[in-house]
Enzyme design. Structure first.
Site, PDB file in Angstrom:
ATOM      1  N   LYS A  19       4.262  -9.167   4.542  1.00  0.00           N
ATOM      2  CA  LYS A  19       4.001 -10.566   4.127  1.00  0.00           C
ATOM      3  C   LYS A  19       4.927 -10.975   2.991  1.00  0.00           C
ATOM      4  O   LYS A  19       5.493 -10.134   2.283  1.00  0.00           O
ATOM      5  CB  LYS A  19       2.543 -10.764   3.687  1.00  0.00           C
ATOM      6  CG  LYS A  19       2.075  -9.951   2.463  1.00  0.00           C
ATOM      7  CD  LYS A  19       2.347 -10.552   1.103  1.00  0.00           C
ATOM      8  CE  LYS A  19       1.977  -9.602  -0.013  1.00  0.00           C
ATOM      9  NZ  LYS A  19       2.509  -9.844  -1.306  1.00  0.00           N
ATOM     10  N   PRO A 118       9.742  -1.818   3.354  1.00  0.00           N
ATOM     11  CA  PRO A 118       9.977  -1.079   2.111  1.00  0.00           C
ATOM     12  C   PRO A 118       8.659  -0.772   1.394  1.00  0.00           C
ATOM     13  O   PRO A 118       7.772  -1.632   1.325  1.00  0.00           O
ATOM     14  CB  PRO A 118      10.824  -2.050   1.280  1.00  0.00           C
ATOM     15  CG  PRO A 118      11.450  -2.965   2.276  1.00  0.00           C
ATOM     16  CD  PRO A 118      10.489  -3.079   3.417  1.00  0.00           C
ATOM     17  N   ASP A 165      -4.761  -7.348  -0.464  1.00  0.00           N
ATOM     18  CA  ASP A 165      -3.843  -7.880   0.551  1.00  0.00           C
ATOM     19  C   ASP A 165      -4.205  -7.434   1.968  1.00  0.00           C
ATOM     20  O   ASP A 165      -3.582  -7.887   2.932  1.00  0.00           O
ATOM     21  CB  ASP A 165      -2.401  -7.414   0.269  1.00  0.00           C
ATOM     22  CG  ASP A 165      -1.760  -8.167  -0.885  1.00  0.00           C
ATOM     23  OD1 ASP A 165      -2.251  -9.257  -1.235  1.00  0.00           O
ATOM     24  OD2 ASP A 165      -0.770  -7.656  -1.435  1.00  0.00           O
TER      25      ASP A 165
END
Ligand code: C5P
Length: 326
Positions: A19, A118, A165
């Site tokens: 995101k 990442p 999240d």
């Protein structure tokens, strides 16, 4: 006699999308240590692939997971033990099923995380893996109870327990997040957006970035909370990347830059290379550049990675989707 589907051992994969926060307004810190957020999330196309398979072997005491294997270009530094949020997601599903329907002997499973996102970069890679693991464990363990699924409400409640999240990475698309970021309302968004994402060799710890913002604000330095999302919502409805670029906002950026002054150069070079706008993604250190097209995104990646040692780049588009089985 067993039905064929009962004989087949479970082996499924799910996509776990990253995101970007198009708007990250950070309010005051609460009694529980979290900050009130007003966040506009959008999923990216870039995704990890999480695979869950039933295993013959035994799991350690108190868990249904025998092992996690991590592979892919961003595997370095990802924990392959019970501290991984995806591992905890599997056990959370088993526990909730037992609470609701009674304890049953469940399979031992293994997880494979193929990392394209990442790690520790402010792109919710770990949260996305956990969301994918929730969907996979739900499909796998629900079979033992002769049901299809725990249901979306239960999965979202487990997601919120795992991390702020995780619910958004489960939902995907574009959404407004309030509370600590876990209370979601889907938003209308038109168009597709092209991003150059610049990652750093060293990650940033999310709690330390929030703490730094509190510190800056106590010295009268941090920006006041950006709680109004009207303009970014209108830009998303227009579908115009230039308009959206003018509305990107991150209250954590000053804190991330204070902890990592080298990111200032990343932002400057990316901007000079033709990006419409660049911001620190979430708590950083990844910087997200909204670009007019793929060629410009490639130029941003080239220029920044040449100019700033230790950076790597990837190109992705948005909106992507939530964690889903493939
Ligand atoms: O929820 P999650 O585990 O991802 O949060 C990691 C840390 O980030 C929290 O422990 C807290 O320090 C900080 N945080 C915060 N306010 C939020 C979300 C996260 O202060 N709304």
């Amino acid at each position: 006699m067993l039905e064929p589907e009962q004989i087949d051992s479970f082996l499924f994969s799910a996509k776990a999308h990253a995101k970007v926060n198009l708007h990250l307004g950070v309010g005051n810190s609460r009694a529980d240590g979290f900050h009130e957020l007003v966040s506009v999330f959008q999923s990216l196309d870039v995704h990890d692939t999480v695979t869950l398979s039933e295993s013959e072997g035994a799991a350690p005491r108190g868990t249904h997971v025998r092992a996690i294997n991590v592979s892919g270009p961003y595997a370095a530094g990802v924990p392959a033990d019970q501290s991984n949020l995806a591992w905890r997601a599997v056990d959370a599903v088993a526990t909730r099923l037992a609470e609701k329907f009674g304890p049953l002997e469940l399979s031992v499973v293994e997880l494979e995380l193929h990392k394209e996102i990442p790690a520790a970069g402010g792109m919710a890679g770990g949260s996305a893996d956990a969301a994918a693991a929730l969907r996979l464990a739900d499909s796998c363990f629900s079979r033992a109870y002769d049901i299809r699924s725990l249901g979306e409400d239960e999965l979202f409640s487990l997601a919120a327990d795992l991390g702020s999240d995780v619910p958004f990475t489960l939902l995907g698309g574009t959404a407004l997040g309030t509370g600590r970021g876990e209370q979601l309302t889907p938003m209308l968004a038109r168009g597709r957006y092209t991003w150059a994402l610049i990652t750093s060799k060293e990650g940033l710890s999310t709690p330390s970035v929030f703490q730094k913002l509190d510190e800056l604000r106590s010295q009268g330095k941090g920006s006041s909370p950006s709680l109004d999302t009207t303009r970014v919502s209108q830009a998303l409805i227009s579908g115009d990347p230039e308009r959206l670029a003018g509305e990107l906002k991150n209250d954590l950026q000053a804190a991330a830059l204070s902890l990592r002054p080298d990111l200032r150069k990343v932002l400057d070079v990316g901007q000079e290379a033709g990006a419409l706008a660049g911001i620190v993604s979430g708590s950083g250190p990844t910087c997200a550049f909204l670009c007019p097209d793929k060629a410009t995104a490639a130029e941003v990646v080239f220029q920044v990675t040449m100019a700033v040692p230790g950076t790597k780049g990837l190109i992705s588009s948005s909106p992507g989707s939530g964690a889903h089985l493939i």
